[in-house]
Design an enzyme around this catalytic site. Structure first.
Site, PDB file in Angstrom:
ATOM      1  N   ASP A   1       0.842  -1.209   0.000  1.00  0.00           N
ATOM      2  CA  ASP A   1       0.000   0.000   0.000  1.00  0.00           C
ATOM      3  C   ASP A   1       0.870   1.250   0.000  1.00  0.00           C
ATOM      4  O   ASP A   1       0.707   2.141  -0.829  1.00  0.00           O
ATOM      5  CB  ASP A   1      -0.904   0.023   1.247  1.00  0.00           C
ATOM      6  CG  ASP A   1      -1.739  -1.228   1.376  1.00  0.00           C
ATOM      7  OD1 ASP A   1      -2.182  -1.735   0.339  1.00  0.00           O
ATOM      8  OD2 ASP A   1      -1.921  -1.717   2.507  1.00  0.00           O
TER       9      ASP A   1
ATOM     10  N   ARG B   1       6.307 -10.649  -5.264  1.00  0.00           N
ATOM     11  CA  ARG B   1       5.100 -10.976  -4.501  1.00  0.00           C
ATOM     12  C   ARG B   1       4.119  -9.807  -4.569  1.00  0.00           C
ATOM     13  O   ARG B   1       4.425  -8.752  -5.149  1.00  0.00           O
ATOM     14  CB  ARG B   1       5.469 -11.282  -3.060  1.00  0.00           C
ATOM     15  CG  ARG B   1       5.831 -10.048  -2.248  1.00  0.00           C
ATOM     16  CD  ARG B   1       6.278 -10.385  -0.846  1.00  0.00           C
ATOM     17  NE  ARG B   1       6.111  -9.244   0.042  1.00  0.00           N
ATOM     18  CZ  ARG B   1       6.608  -9.164   1.259  1.00  0.00           C
ATOM     19  NH1 ARG B   1       7.289 -10.162   1.765  1.00  0.00           N
ATOM     20  NH2 ARG B   1       6.378  -8.082   2.008  1.00  0.00           N
TER      21      ARG B   1
ATOM     22  N   GLU C   1       1.838  -6.917  -5.049  1.00  0.00           N
ATOM     23  CA  GLU C   1       1.335  -6.117  -6.164  1.00  0.00           C
ATOM     24  C   GLU C   1       2.451  -5.307  -6.807  1.00  0.00           C
ATOM     25  O   GLU C   1       2.777  -5.457  -7.990  1.00  0.00           O
ATOM     26  CB  GLU C   1       0.239  -5.181  -5.635  1.00  0.00           C
ATOM     27  CG  GLU C   1      -0.310  -4.266  -6.672  1.00  0.00           C
ATOM     28  CD  GLU C   1      -1.597  -3.578  -6.211  1.00  0.00           C
ATOM     29  OE1 GLU C   1      -1.793  -2.440  -6.583  1.00  0.00           O
ATOM     30  OE2 GLU C   1      -2.413  -4.192  -5.480  1.00  0.00           O
TER      31      GLU C   1
HETATM   32  O1  TRH Z   1       4.697  -5.957   0.669  1.00  0.00           O
HETATM   33  P1  TRH Z   1       3.739  -6.675  -0.179  1.00  0.00           P
HETATM   34  O2  TRH Z   1       3.493  -8.065   0.191  1.00  0.00           O
HETATM   35  O3  TRH Z   1       2.385  -5.904  -0.220  1.00  0.00           O
HETATM   36  C1  TRH Z   1       1.136  -6.610  -0.295  1.00  0.00           C
HETATM   37  C2  TRH Z   1       0.472  -6.334  -1.624  1.00  0.00           C
HETATM   38  O4  TRH Z   1       0.500  -5.002  -2.044  1.00  0.00           O
HETATM   39  C3  TRH Z   1      -0.975  -6.775  -1.578  1.00  0.00           C
HETATM   40  O5  TRH Z   1      -1.639  -6.391  -2.764  1.00  0.00           O
HETATM   41  C4  TRH Z   1      -1.642  -6.174  -0.360  1.00  0.00           C
HETATM   42  O6  TRH Z   1      -2.941  -6.557  -0.308  1.00  0.00           O
HETATM   43  C5  TRH Z   1      -0.918  -6.658   0.871  1.00  0.00           C
HETATM   44  O7  TRH Z   1       0.419  -6.205   0.833  1.00  0.00           O
HETATM   45  C6  TRH Z   1      -1.570  -6.163   2.152  1.00  0.00           C
HETATM   46  O8  TRH Z   1       4.273  -6.698  -1.707  1.00  0.00           O
HETATM   47  P2  TRH Z   1       4.449  -5.532  -2.769  1.00  0.00           P
HETATM   48  O9  TRH Z   1       3.130  -5.020  -3.215  1.00  0.00           O
HETATM   49  O10 TRH Z   1       5.325  -6.053  -3.799  1.00  0.00           O
HETATM   50  O11 TRH Z   1       5.180  -4.345  -2.003  1.00  0.00           O
HETATM   51  C7  TRH Z   1       6.533  -4.376  -1.661  1.00  0.00           C
HETATM   52  C8  TRH Z   1       7.130  -3.004  -1.827  1.00  0.00           C
HETATM   53  O12 TRH Z   1       8.418  -2.973  -1.253  1.00  0.00           O
HETATM   54  C9  TRH Z   1       7.303  -2.586  -3.284  1.00  0.00           C
HETATM   55  O13 TRH Z   1       7.025  -1.201  -3.429  1.00  0.00           O
HETATM   56  C10 TRH Z   1       8.772  -2.830  -3.547  1.00  0.00           C
HETATM   57  C11 TRH Z   1       9.343  -2.473  -2.214  1.00  0.00           C
HETATM   58  N1  TRH Z   1      10.682  -2.993  -1.901  1.00  0.00           N
HETATM   59  C12 TRH Z   1      11.682  -2.075  -1.651  1.00  0.00           C
HETATM   60  O14 TRH Z   1      11.472  -0.861  -1.793  1.00  0.00           O
HETATM   61  N2  TRH Z   1      12.908  -2.537  -1.288  1.00  0.00           N
HETATM   62  C13 TRH Z   1      13.193  -3.852  -1.159  1.00  0.00           C
HETATM   63  O15 TRH Z   1      14.335  -4.209  -0.821  1.00  0.00           O
HETATM   64  C14 TRH Z   1      12.165  -4.785  -1.451  1.00  0.00           C
HETATM   65  C15 TRH Z   1      12.436  -6.256  -1.347  1.00  0.00           C
HETATM   66  C16 TRH Z   1      10.915  -4.318  -1.795  1.00  0.00           C
END
Ligand code: TRH
Length: 380
Positions: A19, A275, A277
């Site tokens: 989010d 993973r 979104e």
């Molecule tokens: O963290 P998430 O599992 O978020 C999820 C999904 O958004 C899902 O739709 C929602 O319903 C749930 O949470 C509650 O996965 P996502 O969406 O990939 O978000 C991870 C964020 O972290 C993304 O913006 C990439 C960022 N990121 C970094 O900035 N640095 C890092 O080292 C890594 C591994 C990720």
């Protein structure tokens, strides 16, 4: 309405980083690329701080990377609403603020930015209004998505050009690996990023890598998948900087880094496990073969979402490659036979890499930020 000059984004952090990750990306694009005055209201500054280390989590108001960041507290003091108001993921915008939007001249354009899905029904619901029960104000549902009839995806200006430059520059990549304290690549080695949740298939996949014929270097960001990987190596916990090696598998644990740095990791790796979104979208911009661990929901609806993207993404691929994606994605999301699925997936790597670049080019034509602005210009 004229082009909006200001934008308020409301973000309630549910869990994980999706989010806040999406909102932070959107806020920076609106401010730094589209020139809007952007205020971002966030209820959990600690989670936000993981993505943006320069944030001071003790401050109620601060400016970060051209965005005014406000701590969104339970007691909300009403402010003059912005031209464009975006409530992210069905979060509840404060009542007093909604009333102020309705009495403003001209009224604010109010959108709810929805979760991303490739399912068919999204096109039919995109931009539908929801009239307020008592105020002269409508909220519109704005759906990101993968087709022209949806709101598109967040893509920073020039991102694909920067990606292409990086991916075609061997010395930039060598420098990148060196910064991560990784040795130079050896012939035949596969570099894989692994960002995911706890996964029943983890142990089988790690074993397949360990006993496989190819050297696999796994780059593992700290987080939910770490304990399982540590357990595979017989250790109880791990931290950034740890390196574990057995057989043909070597794991480097990485710190959680800023979004731009995470993009580099995705661009540099041959295969990306992602993973939720936002990381799933970033893997698509990376253009490399990827495996999606979708956020699991107990009613199983996530499997329909997985299948919907799988169908869109694999359309036009040769049957063998499409099947390899299907089997790998399913086995990584609660299915069986991950070791065989991995072998078949990796055999299609060259075909999938070519496909990924074309796919990212196609998706890049539909920009969420531009669509949001265009919609608000057309909406009274
Ligand atoms: O963290 P998430 O599992 O978020 C999820 C999904 O958004 C899902 O739709 C929602 O319903 C749930 O949470 C509650 O996965 P996502 O969406 O990939 O978000 C991870 C964020 O972290 C993304 O913006 C990439 C960022 N990121 C970094 O900035 N640095 C890092 O080292 C890594 C591994 C990720």
């Amino acid at each position: 309405m004229a082009r909006p000059n200001s934008c308020d984004i409301f973000c309630a952090v549910v869990d994980n980083y999706g989010d806040i990750g999406v909102c932070w990306r959107l806020a920076r694009q609106m401010a730094n690329e589209q020139g809007l005055q952007v205020r971002m209201w966030v209820d959990d500054l600690r989670s936000f701080g993981k993505l943006c280390p320069e944030l001071d989590v003790t401050l109620e108001v601060q400016t970060c990377r051209g965005v005014e960041v406000r701590h969104w507290c339970k007691t909300f003091t009403v402010v003059e609403p912005a031209d464009l108001v975006i409530g992210a993921f069905a979060c509840e915008v404060p009542k007093s603020y909604v009333e102020a939007m309705a009495s403003r001249h001209p009224k604010s354009v109010w959108l709810n930015l929805e979760y991303l899905s490739a399912e068919d029904w999204v096109e039919g619901c995109h931009q539908l209004p929801s009239p307020h029960p008592s105020l002269p104000l409508s909220k519109y549902f704005f759906f990101p998505g993968f087709t022209d009839k949806t709101g598109g995806l967040l893509l920073e200006r020039g991102l694909l050009v920067r990606r292409d430059a990086f991916q075609s520059d061997a010395s930039a990549q060598a420098e990148y690996w060196q910064c991560l304290s990784l040795p130079p690549r050896v012939a035949g080695e596969l570099r894989v990023s692994l960002f995911g949740y706890e996964n029943e298939a983890m142990e089988a996949l790690l074993s397949a890598w360990e006993y496989g014929s190819q050297l696999v270097t796994c780059l593992l960001p700290e987080g939910r998948a770490l304990p399982q990987v540590a357990a595979h190596f017989g250790v109880t916990s791990g931290k950034a900087g740890d390196v574990w090696q057995r057989g043909n598998l070597r794991v480097h644990v990485l710190p959680f880094v800023e979004q731009e740095q995470y993009d580099l990791l995705l661009w540099a790796c041959d295969i990306n496990f992602v993973r939720g979104e936002d990381s799933c979208v970033r893997a698509q911009w990376a253009g490399r073969p990827f495996i999606w661990h979708i956020y699991p929901q107990h009613d199983g609806v996530h499997l329909e979402k997985l299948e919907a993207l799988r169908q869109l993404y694999t359309a036009g691929l040769p049957d063998e490659a499409a099947l390899a994606v299907q089997n790998m994605w399913l086995s990584w999301n609660g299915g069986q036979g991950v070791a065989t699925a991995w072998q078949d997936f990796i055999a299609q790597r060259v075909c999938l890499a070519r496909h990924g670049v074309g796919w990212s080019q196609r998706l890049s034509k539909n920009s969420l930020a531009l669509n949001l602005l265009d919609f608000s210009r057309r909406t009274e």
